[in-house]
Scaffold this motif. Structure first.
Motif, mmCIF file in Angstrom:
data_model
loop_
_atom_site.group_PDB
_atom_site.id
_atom_site.type_symbol
_atom_site.label_atom_id
_atom_site.label_comp_id
_atom_site.label_asym_id
_atom_site.label_seq_id
_atom_site.Cartn_x
_atom_site.Cartn_y
_atom_site.Cartn_z
ATOM 1 N N CYS A 176 0.830 -1.231 -0.108
ATOM 2 C CA CYS A 176 0.028 -0.002 -0.152
ATOM 3 C C CYS A 176 0.885 1.234 -0.005
ATOM 4 N N PHE A 177 0.338 2.413 -0.364
ATOM 5 C CA PHE A 177 0.859 3.771 -0.351
ATOM 6 C C PHE A 177 -0.241 4.601 0.066
ATOM 7 N N PHE A 178 0.250 5.318 1.163
ATOM 8 C CA PHE A 178 -0.699 6.067 2.173
ATOM 9 C C PHE A 178 -0.130 7.598 1.877
ATOM 10 N N SER A 179 -1.017 8.441 1.455
ATOM 11 C CA SER A 179 -0.898 9.646 0.938
ATOM 12 C C SER A 179 -1.485 10.379 1.831
ATOM 13 N N GLY A 180 -0.899 11.615 2.193
ATOM 14 C CA GLY A 180 -1.428 12.866 3.178
ATOM 15 C C GLY A 180 -0.833 14.111 2.850
ATOM 16 N N HIS A 181 -1.236 15.136 3.303
ATOM 17 C CA HIS A 181 -0.597 16.511 3.138
ATOM 18 C C HIS A 181 -0.388 17.228 4.549
ATOM 19 N N ILE A 182 0.527 17.863 4.829
ATOM 20 C CA ILE A 182 0.807 18.654 5.953
ATOM 21 C C ILE A 182 0.527 20.304 5.895
ATOM 22 N N ASP A 183 0.189 20.684 4.804
ATOM 23 C CA ASP A 183 0.043 22.056 4.585
ATOM 24 C C ASP A 183 -1.383 22.459 4.767
ATOM 25 N N THR A 184 -1.689 23.672 5.153
ATOM 26 C CA THR A 184 -3.206 24.213 5.138
ATOM 27 C C THR A 184 -3.318 25.372 4.315
ATOM 28 N N VAL A 185 -4.547 26.292 4.047
ATOM 29 C CA VAL A 185 -4.822 27.020 3.303
ATOM 30 C C VAL A 185 -4.803 28.278 4.131
ATOM 31 N N PHE A 186 -4.106 28.403 5.303
ATOM 32 C CA PHE A 186 -4.300 29.508 6.274
ATOM 33 C C PHE A 186 -3.003 30.039 6.278
ATOM 34 N N PRO A 187 -2.918 31.728 6.303
ATOM 35 C CA PRO A 187 -1.563 32.233 6.484
ATOM 36 C C PRO A 187 -1.143 32.330 7.809
ATOM 37 N N SER A 188 0.129 32.572 7.791
ATOM 38 C CA SER A 188 1.002 32.500 9.039
ATOM 39 C C SER A 188 0.317 33.358 10.085
ATOM 40 N N GLY A 189 0.197 33.395 11.071
ATOM 41 C CA GLY A 189 -0.430 34.178 12.186
ATOM 42 C C GLY A 189 -1.864 33.448 12.837
ATOM 43 N N THR A 190 -2.344 32.572 11.952
ATOM 44 C CA THR A 190 -3.631 32.381 12.088
ATOM 45 C C THR A 190 -3.721 31.492 13.378
ATOM 46 N N VAL A 191 -2.786 30.639 13.968
ATOM 47 C CA VAL A 191 -2.638 29.848 14.995
ATOM 48 C C VAL A 191 -2.784 30.911 16.379
ATOM 49 N N SER A 192 -2.139 31.761 16.220
ATOM 50 C CA SER A 192 -2.295 33.047 17.297
ATOM 51 C C SER A 192 -3.604 33.402 17.431
ATOM 52 N N GLU A 193 -4.477 33.573 16.536
ATOM 53 C CA GLU A 193 -5.786 34.041 16.393
ATOM 54 C C GLU A 193 -6.673 32.698 16.973
ATOM 55 N N ARG A 194 -6.676 31.630 16.678
ATOM 56 C CA ARG A 194 -7.481 30.577 17.004
ATOM 57 C C ARG A 194 -6.623 29.559 16.907
ATOM 58 N N PRO A 195 -5.976 29.090 18.165
ATOM 59 C CA PRO A 195 -5.144 27.843 18.192
ATOM 60 C C PRO A 195 -6.124 26.628 18.455
ATOM 61 N N PHE A 196 -5.508 25.506 18.785
ATOM 62 C CA PHE A 196 -6.108 24.186 19.124
ATOM 63 C C PHE A 196 -7.142 24.453 20.178
ATOM 64 N N ARG A 197 -8.223 24.101 19.929
ATOM 65 C CA ARG A 197 -9.499 23.936 21.005
ATOM 66 C C ARG A 197 -10.193 22.750 21.047
ATOM 67 N N ARG A 198 -10.369 22.178 22.316
ATOM 68 C CA ARG A 198 -11.351 21.033 22.588
ATOM 69 C C ARG A 198 -12.382 21.359 23.132
ATOM 70 N N GLY A 199 -13.525 20.914 22.544
ATOM 71 C CA GLY A 199 -14.694 21.286 23.331
ATOM 72 C C GLY A 199 -15.749 20.037 23.150
ATOM 73 N N GLY A 200 -15.868 19.380 23.999
ATOM 74 C CA GLY A 200 -16.826 18.082 23.920
ATOM 75 C C GLY A 200 -16.117 17.002 23.066
ATOM 76 N N ASN A 201 -16.759 16.620 22.162
ATOM 77 C CA ASN A 201 -16.386 15.356 21.032
ATOM 78 C C ASN A 201 -15.508 16.474 20.000
ATOM 79 N N PHE A 202 -15.268 17.587 19.866
ATOM 80 C CA PHE A 202 -14.783 18.220 18.686
ATOM 81 C C PHE A 202 -13.569 18.982 19.064
ATOM 82 N N VAL A 203 -12.605 18.997 18.162
ATOM 83 C CA VAL A 203 -11.332 19.774 18.275
ATOM 84 C C VAL A 203 -11.326 20.906 17.037
ATOM 85 N N TYR A 204 -11.060 22.019 17.458
ATOM 86 C CA TYR A 204 -10.998 23.339 16.390
ATOM 87 C C TYR A 204 -9.709 23.746 16.309
#
Length: 370
Positions: A72-100
């Motif tokens: 098998c070949f497993f394919s994935g990507h690590i880039d996003t569509v968001f510009p640098s600085g997005t994480v400081s505005e809305r970092p990892f957040r867990r709420g109930g069964n969801f992660v944002y």
């Protein structure tokens, strides 16, 4: 392993989400790529961190050792569509069964699931062979990494792309093809007040082309055409001598693609307005992911697992790999919603469920091979 280590997974995911890695953020993608490289090496995989293209986009590849071909070949990507600085505005957040957070479901959770699956297979099924590639230019069409992806996938029997699963847990076995074009129209400039009859409007010709495309699309057949960007002219009192646009075609069948190409050729050779010239230049083209005979055979092998499938309108690296003629299954990652938006989320409950489903698939393929 009898229980999926969800908290460990979420801890790793928090690090990945909290690292900006938009397609243009090479340093951020290097940090994410280095994380995966270190973990793949610890799992005993032969691992390489490649740099591709003018910007040096990182691509992490890993493979089991001692094989000339792979299951098998497993394919994935690590880039996003968001510009640098997005994480400081809305970092990892867990709420109930969801992660944002930016890139949760598209597709850092999917890339991370590849790692956990690889670690599991090395421990529990060491004879199972596989290769992995995680690129960092997928969100801009994988222009630099596609040759490397194809090189690593070509020696495998099956391809699995870990974009997020669909709402009801379905896998993706069909995707539309996509072709992008630049359109350039040249006319004849003239004073719009004193000599309008001496001019030929490039904008008017381009407008006729846009109307033509609206008539050419066939949504029932899955063919959509969008002229999304237009510009032209130099001043209000000048008949415009130049106009340009960018057009995107999405389609499901090669026959439809050829139909649109014939129409484009006619637009170039026979413009609506005498005195204008029209030129189409292909920007990129990736064929559709179709249900080939090889794909049908894989689906038949996996039939006892009760998988369900859907067709997707968007593209992924599955489109870039379709030319290899190998069976491809997309949508192998965990599920969530609202990718490419501030509301993007991962449904935590889908992570262990998808992990064990992928384990079942690998076991089934291994049994069938024997």
């Amino acid at each position: 392993m009898t229980t999926f280590p969800l908290e460990s997974f979420l801890g790793d995911l928090e690090f990945l989400i909290n690292t900006d890695s938009g397609s243009a953020d090479i340093e951020g993608n290097l940090q994410v790529a280095s994380f995966f490289k270190e973990r793949f090496e610890k799992a005993g995989l032969k691992t390489t961190l490649h740099r591709v293209g003018m910007l040096g986009h990182p691509v992490v590849t890993a493979r089991t050792q001692g094989s000339a071909s792979y299951d098998c070949f497993f394919s994935g990507h690590i880039d996003t569509v968001f510009p640098s600085g997005t994480v400081s505005e809305r970092p990892f957040r867990r709420g109930g069964n969801f992660v944002y957070g930016p890139g949760t479901v598209d597709m850092k959770a999917g890339a991370l699931l590849i790692l956990y699956l690889a670690e599991y297979l090395r421990k529990e099924h060491p004879a199972f062979s596989f290769t992995i590639a995680l690129n960092s230019d997928e969100e801009i069409g994988s222009p630099d990494s596609t040759p490397l992806l194809r090189e690593f996938a070509a020696n495998c029997r099956h391809i699995f792309v870990f974009e997020g699963q669909r709402k009801q847990g379905q896998f993706v076995n069909e995707r539309k093809g996509i072709a992008k074009f630049d359109i350039e129209v040249l006319g004849v400039a003239s004073h719009a007040g004193t000599a309008p009859q001496q001019g030929v409007s490039a904008i008017l010709e381009l407008s006729e082309i846009v109307v033509d495309f609206s008539k050419l699309q066939n949504l029932e057949r899955g063919t959509s055409i969008n002229v999304g960007l237009m510009e032209g002219g130099s001043a209000l009192n000048v008949i415009p001598a130049h106009a340009s646009a960018k057009m995107e075609l999405r389609y499901t069948s090669h026959r439809e693609y050829e139909r649109i190409l014939r129409a484009i050729s006619k637009m170039e050779t026979k413009p609506h307005l005498s005195g204008t010239s029209v030129t189409f230049t292909a920007i990129s083209h990736y064929p559709p992911l179709e249900i080939t005979e090889a794909a049908k055979q894989m689906m038949q092998t996996l039939a006892p697992l009760g998988l369900s499938y859907v067709k997707a309108g968007g593209t992924s690296d599955a489109n870039r790999l379709a030319c290899l003629g190998l069976p491809i299954l997309d949508g192998c990652g965990p599920g969530g919603g609202f990718p490419h938006s501030e509301k993007e989320f991962l449904d935590i409950t889908t992570v262990p469920a998808r992990f064990w489903k992928m384990v079942e698939i690998m076991k089934r393929l291994a049994e069938f091979k024997r």
